[in-house]
Design an enzyme around this catalytic site. Sequence first.
Site, PDB file in Angstrom:
ATOM      1  N   GLY A  43      52.075  39.095  36.097  1.00  0.00           N
ATOM      2  CA  GLY A  43      50.960  38.143  36.174  1.00  0.00           C
ATOM      3  C   GLY A  43      50.360  37.899  34.805  1.00  0.00           C
ATOM      4  O   GLY A  43      49.144  37.767  34.652  1.00  0.00           O
ATOM      5  N   ASN A  99      50.492  35.370  32.883  1.00  0.00           N
ATOM      6  CA  ASN A  99      50.126  34.004  32.501  1.00  0.00           C
ATOM      7  C   ASN A  99      48.667  33.657  32.770  1.00  0.00           C
ATOM      8  O   ASN A  99      48.233  32.548  32.467  1.00  0.00           O
ATOM      9  CB  ASN A  99      51.020  32.985  33.235  1.00  0.00           C
ATOM     10  CG  ASN A  99      50.878  33.092  34.740  1.00  0.00           C
ATOM     11  OD1 ASN A  99      51.345  34.054  35.326  1.00  0.00           O
ATOM     12  ND2 ASN A  99      50.224  32.129  35.362  1.00  0.00           N
ATOM     13  N   GLY A 155      45.758  39.626  33.047  1.00  0.00           N
ATOM     14  CA  GLY A 155      47.122  39.846  32.538  1.00  0.00           C
ATOM     15  C   GLY A 155      47.360  39.110  31.237  1.00  0.00           C
ATOM     16  O   GLY A 155      47.997  39.634  30.311  1.00  0.00           O
ATOM     17  N   TYR A 173      43.763  42.581  51.715  1.00  0.00           N
ATOM     18  CA  TYR A 173      43.673  42.762  50.254  1.00  0.00           C
ATOM     19  C   TYR A 173      43.153  44.170  49.930  1.00  0.00           C
ATOM     20  O   TYR A 173      43.706  44.874  49.077  1.00  0.00           O
ATOM     21  CB  TYR A 173      42.738  41.692  49.682  1.00  0.00           C
ATOM     22  CG  TYR A 173      42.520  41.767  48.201  1.00  0.00           C
ATOM     23  CD1 TYR A 173      43.543  41.459  47.299  1.00  0.00           C
ATOM     24  CD2 TYR A 173      41.265  42.124  47.669  1.00  0.00           C
ATOM     25  CE1 TYR A 173      43.335  41.515  45.926  1.00  0.00           C
ATOM     26  CE2 TYR A 173      41.057  42.171  46.305  1.00  0.00           C
ATOM     27  CZ  TYR A 173      42.089  41.865  45.432  1.00  0.00           C
ATOM     28  OH  TYR A 173      41.876  41.920  44.071  1.00  0.00           O
TER      29      TYR A 173
HETATM   30  N1  LIG Z   1      39.244  38.629  39.357  1.00  0.00           N
HETATM   31  C1  LIG Z   1      38.591  39.688  39.791  1.00  0.00           C
HETATM   32  O1  LIG Z   1      37.354  39.692  39.850  1.00  0.00           O
HETATM   33  C2  LIG Z   1      39.340  40.912  40.228  1.00  0.00           C
HETATM   34  C3  LIG Z   1      38.604  41.995  40.760  1.00  0.00           C
HETATM   35  C4  LIG Z   1      39.300  43.141  41.148  1.00  0.00           C
HETATM   36  C5  LIG Z   1      40.663  43.212  40.994  1.00  0.00           C
HETATM   37  N2  LIG Z   1      41.352  42.140  40.476  1.00  0.00           N
HETATM   38  C6  LIG Z   1      42.801  42.281  40.317  1.00  0.00           C
HETATM   39  O2  LIG Z   1      43.123  42.055  38.959  1.00  0.00           O
HETATM   40  C7  LIG Z   1      44.443  41.545  38.859  1.00  0.00           C
HETATM   41  C8  LIG Z   1      44.451  40.335  37.948  1.00  0.00           C
HETATM   42  O3  LIG Z   1      43.703  39.308  38.582  1.00  0.00           O
HETATM   43  P1  LIG Z   1      43.044  38.109  37.771  1.00  0.00           P
HETATM   44  O4  LIG Z   1      41.583  38.170  38.011  1.00  0.00           O
HETATM   45  O5  LIG Z   1      43.538  38.060  36.389  1.00  0.00           O
HETATM   46  O6  LIG Z   1      43.597  36.885  38.656  1.00  0.00           O
HETATM   47  P2  LIG Z   1      44.427  35.572  38.286  1.00  0.00           P
HETATM   48  O7  LIG Z   1      43.823  34.886  37.113  1.00  0.00           O
HETATM   49  O8  LIG Z   1      44.513  34.823  39.578  1.00  0.00           O
HETATM   50  O9  LIG Z   1      45.861  36.129  37.896  1.00  0.00           O
HETATM   51  C9  LIG Z   1      46.700  36.686  38.875  1.00  0.00           C
HETATM   52  C10 LIG Z   1      48.115  36.703  38.364  1.00  0.00           C
HETATM   53  O10 LIG Z   1      48.952  37.234  39.401  1.00  0.00           O
HETATM   54  C11 LIG Z   1      50.058  36.377  39.553  1.00  0.00           C
HETATM   55  N3  LIG Z   1      50.665  36.432  40.876  1.00  0.00           N
HETATM   56  C12 LIG Z   1      50.143  36.100  42.070  1.00  0.00           C
HETATM   57  N4  LIG Z   1      51.077  36.205  43.031  1.00  0.00           N
HETATM   58  C13 LIG Z   1      52.214  36.603  42.422  1.00  0.00           C
HETATM   59  C14 LIG Z   1      53.521  36.874  42.855  1.00  0.00           C
HETATM   60  N5  LIG Z   1      53.902  36.720  44.136  1.00  0.00           N
HETATM   61  N6  LIG Z   1      54.447  37.261  41.946  1.00  0.00           N
HETATM   62  C15 LIG Z   1      54.124  37.392  40.648  1.00  0.00           C
HETATM   63  N7  LIG Z   1      52.909  37.140  40.168  1.00  0.00           N
HETATM   64  C16 LIG Z   1      51.958  36.746  41.051  1.00  0.00           C
HETATM   65  C17 LIG Z   1      49.503  34.996  39.275  1.00  0.00           C
HETATM   66  O11 LIG Z   1      50.563  34.083  39.042  1.00  0.00           O
HETATM   67  P3  LIG Z   1      50.339  32.492  39.274  1.00  0.00           P
HETATM   68  O12 LIG Z   1      49.519  31.998  38.133  1.00  0.00           O
HETATM   69  O13 LIG Z   1      51.720  31.961  39.303  1.00  0.00           O
HETATM   70  O14 LIG Z   1      49.625  32.366  40.594  1.00  0.00           O
HETATM   71  C18 LIG Z   1      48.660  35.297  38.053  1.00  0.00           C
HETATM   72  O15 LIG Z   1      49.458  35.348  36.904  1.00  0.00           O
HETATM   73  C19 LIG Z   1      44.909  41.274  40.289  1.00  0.00           C
HETATM   74  O16 LIG Z   1      45.705  42.350  40.725  1.00  0.00           O
HETATM   75  C20 LIG Z   1      43.616  41.241  41.084  1.00  0.00           C
HETATM   76  O17 LIG Z   1      43.817  41.613  42.428  1.00  0.00           O
HETATM   77  C21 LIG Z   1      40.713  41.000  40.073  1.00  0.00           C
END
Ligand SMILES: NC(=O)c1ccc[n+]([C@@H]2O[C@H](COP(=O)([O-])OP(=O)(O)OC[C@H]3O[C@@H](n4cnc5c(N)ncnc54)[C@H](OP(=O)(O)O)[C@@H]3O)[C@@H](O)[C@H]2O)c1
Length: 322
Positions: A27, A29, A33, A187
């Site tokens: 992830g 991009n 990440g 989730y």
């Molecule tokens: N944002 C928050 O407040 C928060 C809080 C707690 C935990 N988290 C965790 O932190 C991590 C990063 O999240 P983020 O906030 O950076 O979210 P984000 O901006 O939505 O990034 C999520 C990444 O995961 C990728 N992804 C989703 N489904 C996938 C799949 N089937 N195969 C491969 N890659 C996939 C997405 O790819 P695409 O761009 O192609 O969709 C994107 O690159 C996640 O595990 C999330 O659960 C986030």
Amino acid sequence: MANKNVIFCDPKYLEKDLSGKTYIVTGANSGVGFETTQQLVKQGAHVVMACRRVDAGNEVAQPFSTLKGSYEVIKCDLADLQSVRDFVDAFLSKHSKLDGLACNAGMVNMENTPKYTKDGFEITMAASFYGHFLLTELLLETLKNTTNSRMLILSSVVHAGSKKKRHQLHFDDLEWKNRKYNNFDAYSEAKLASILYAKELAERLKETSVTTYSVHPGWARSNFGSGGSALIRGIMALTKPFVTMLNFSDSSWESAQTSLHCLLSDEAPKHSGRYFSQHSVLYSDKECRKGGWPMQSPNPNADNMNDAKKMVGITRGLVGLN
Ligand SMILES: NC(=O)c1ccc[n+]([C@@H]2O[C@H](COP(=O)([O-])OP(=O)(O)OC[C@H]3O[C@@H](n4cnc5c(N)ncnc54)[C@H](OP(=O)(O)O)[C@@H]3O)[C@@H](O)[C@H]2O)c1
């Protein structure tokens, strides 16, 4: 304006020369990440960006060409077991060492009806946990053969639930076939499984130099949750400015701090297997809100090693490793 509650990685670790080191970030991009990847490349590492959408990876990585390190983008759809296997084959055809594996990607099904992957798994569990499990297990020998390598997996504050409702793994129905589906519970269970996996793996690897971590990154101002219905997207777009203004959420850079600490600091390996949490107003247990590196989860189910071992055994079968 920076949130005063954010816990920052010691800047000395963000200046370390990482030349010659190889990392995988899933992830890569977007959001946390992307920031994690950019920092590692800045410090001279080679980062393999494991992305579901290769074009999106290449597009965001364009500015990396001016940085000290290097990158490549390889397709990896974590919700597709064959895609994970293909990614590992492609990685191992070029690389024989792996200093850090950041299992960062994650998603929540924004609809309140279950969606199933072509392997037959509920999609949130598949993309957030099963895919990372298979990825890690297939790369375990490479991690073991690399001195002091590290593996981290993104969890979330939501695994904790509340005093009234602590999340747990439902081994009799992990795929939500016989329970009333709740997307946020799905989730939360995937994120609880991630904590248990980091713990189980640390124990399994205790005679090696590999260390493992689970991470709550904070409330990131990322693209997370943007894939929902028009209604959900509208609500998120409308509330985002207020959440930002009230300093509840952090930038993706701030939310990458915990992952960077686990990948780079000298302190983290003293706590292999533990849960590292950024601050969060979303803990219903007030004493947890300041976070901690590491921190005791308020959910006793996140410490249940019997569940951890059972879950690993079941998941091995599900992803075809037995
Ligand atoms: N944002 C928050 O407040 C928060 C809080 C707690 C935990 N988290 C965790 O932190 C991590 C990063 O999240 P983020 O906030 O950076 O979210 P984000 O901006 O939505 O990034 C999520 C990444 O995961 C990728 N992804 C989703 N489904 C996938 C799949 N089937 N195969 C491969 N890659 C996939 C997405 O790819 P695409 O761009 O192609 O969709 C994107 O690159 C996640 O595990 C999330 O659960 C986030």
